[in-house]
Design a protein around this motif. Structure first.
Motif, PDB file in Angstrom:
ATOM      1  N   GLY A   1      -9.647  14.587  45.414  1.00 14.83           N
ATOM      2  CA  GLY A   1      -9.817  16.027  45.516  1.00 14.83           C
ATOM      3  C   GLY A   1     -10.766  16.413  46.629  1.00 14.83           C
ATOM      4  O   GLY A   1     -11.344  15.557  47.322  1.00 14.83           O
ATOM      5  N   PRO A   2     -10.968  17.733  46.832  1.00 12.92           N
ATOM      6  CA  PRO A   2     -11.703  18.257  47.996  1.00 12.92           C
ATOM      7  C   PRO A   2     -13.151  17.818  48.125  1.00 12.92           C
ATOM      8  O   PRO A   2     -13.694  17.845  49.230  1.00 12.92           O
ATOM      9  N   ASP A   3     -13.816  17.452  47.034  1.00 13.54           N
ATOM     10  CA  ASP A   3     -15.218  17.032  47.135  1.00 13.54           C
ATOM     11  C   ASP A   3     -15.379  15.595  47.621  1.00 13.54           C
ATOM     12  O   ASP A   3     -16.510  15.127  47.808  1.00 13.54           O
TER      13      ASP A   3
ATOM     14  N   ASP B   1      -6.790  20.452  46.201  1.00 16.37           N
ATOM     15  CA  ASP B   1      -7.389  20.857  44.935  1.00 16.37           C
ATOM     16  C   ASP B   1      -6.449  20.575  43.759  1.00 16.37           C
ATOM     17  O   ASP B   1      -5.229  20.653  43.887  1.00 16.37           O
TER      18      ASP B   1
ATOM     19  N   GLU C   1     -14.123  12.628  44.460  1.00 10.64           N
ATOM     20  CA  GLU C   1     -13.529  13.437  43.395  1.00 10.64           C
ATOM     21  C   GLU C   1     -12.136  12.885  43.134  1.00 10.64           C
ATOM     22  O   GLU C   1     -11.244  12.961  43.993  1.00 10.64           O
TER      23      GLU C   1
END
Length: 288
Positions: free
Chosen positions: A158-160, A181, A261
């Protein structure tokens, strides 16, 4: 307008080919996520006949899936031939000790699966679909090759992911890939025709002594920057000095963090909808 995050698949393939021999030693996170996915699979009642390990890497999931579903045929797919060679190298001993079938090895892109329609019962993919340029196209392709009531189970980033490296890199070029996301992934599953999608997120933090160790681990697993907007040519000492200095803001308890993430997801291919049938009851007219 050019998509700066578009992945150069030829460059990506070459990176993973070079990393095939060093991958297992550095892929600590990938191994942990694989084990957690296998635990989740224990909760699913399924007896697949044909399984696709999409983006198999060095093949440890292919081995585990073949061990769990002994009567199944496992297809190990990866875009890099070097990874497939590592996968097949695992099987002489598994066949002798566990009686497993040797998998079919397929060198191909997840976004263009060269498989027959409705030919699979389970598609498994561990941290691989983040390398897709068009997730809608990839999910549509997966839905095509799954049989009705077949299962897609995957993990991705994910984006993090690598947010510290992204922040420290700065500049006019792309240094970290684009990660999608969880909610957008769920929407893409629905658009592709999957039913009952379930997604959740877990965060992992790996720690390092210095920035070069972060970069060294990424190189060892083949996760080179393959985005169209990457800097061309070698990055100079000046960039590395600026990166090192900027990354220091994240140091905590003597270590530099690298956040990941991880998005887990699974969804089913539904039975095709049957044409609606309307029932009309005719009552005879009473005589006057």
């Amino acid at each position: 307008m050019r998509d700066e995050y578009l992945i150069d698949k030829a460059r990506m393939r070459a990176s993973f080919d070079r990393a095939a021999g060093s991958y297992d030693a550095a892929a600590i996170l990938q191994r942990e996520v694989r084990e957690r996915m296998l635990q989740r699979l224990e909760l699913v009642k399924i007896t697949p006949r044909v399984i696709l390990d999409a983006g198999c890497g060095t093949g440890h999931a292919s081995v585990a899936l073949g061990k769990r579903y002994r009567d199944s045929q496992v297809i190990s797919l990866d875009i890099a031939m070097g990874m497939l060679q590592q996968t097949l190298a695992h099987y002489p001993w598994t066949k002798r000790l566990l009686g497993q079938k040797r998998p079919s090895a397929l060198c191909a892109d997840i976004e263009q699966l060269p498989l027959k329609d409705a030919s699979l019962d389970l598609i498994w993919s561990n941290v691989a679909i983040q390398w897709c340029n068009d997730l809608d196209s990839a999910f549509t392709c997966m839905a095509r090759v799954l049989r009705p009531e077949g299962l897609l189970m995957f993990s991705t980033f994910g984006p993090d992911t690598l947010k510290e490296l992204r922040a420290a890199s700065g500049g006019d070029h792309v240094h970290v890939s684009r990660f999608i996301d969880m909610h957008d992934i769920g929407d893409a599953l629905v658009r592709a025709g999957f039913s009952d999608p379930v997604l959740d997120v877990e965060r992992f933090v790996l720690t390092y002594d210095d920035v070069l160790s972060v970069m060294r681990d990424l190189k060892a697993i083949g996760a080179h920057n393959a985005a169209a907007g990457r800097a061309r040519g070698l990055l100079g000492r000046g960039f590395l000095n600026r990166l090192t200095e900027a990354y220091e803001q994240f140091r905590h308890e003597g270590k530099l963090p690298a956040t990941y993430e991880v998005v887990y997801g699974h969804a089913w291919k539904p039975q095709p909808k049957q044409p609606g049938v309307a029932t009309v009851t005719l009552h005879p007219r009473k005589p006057r």
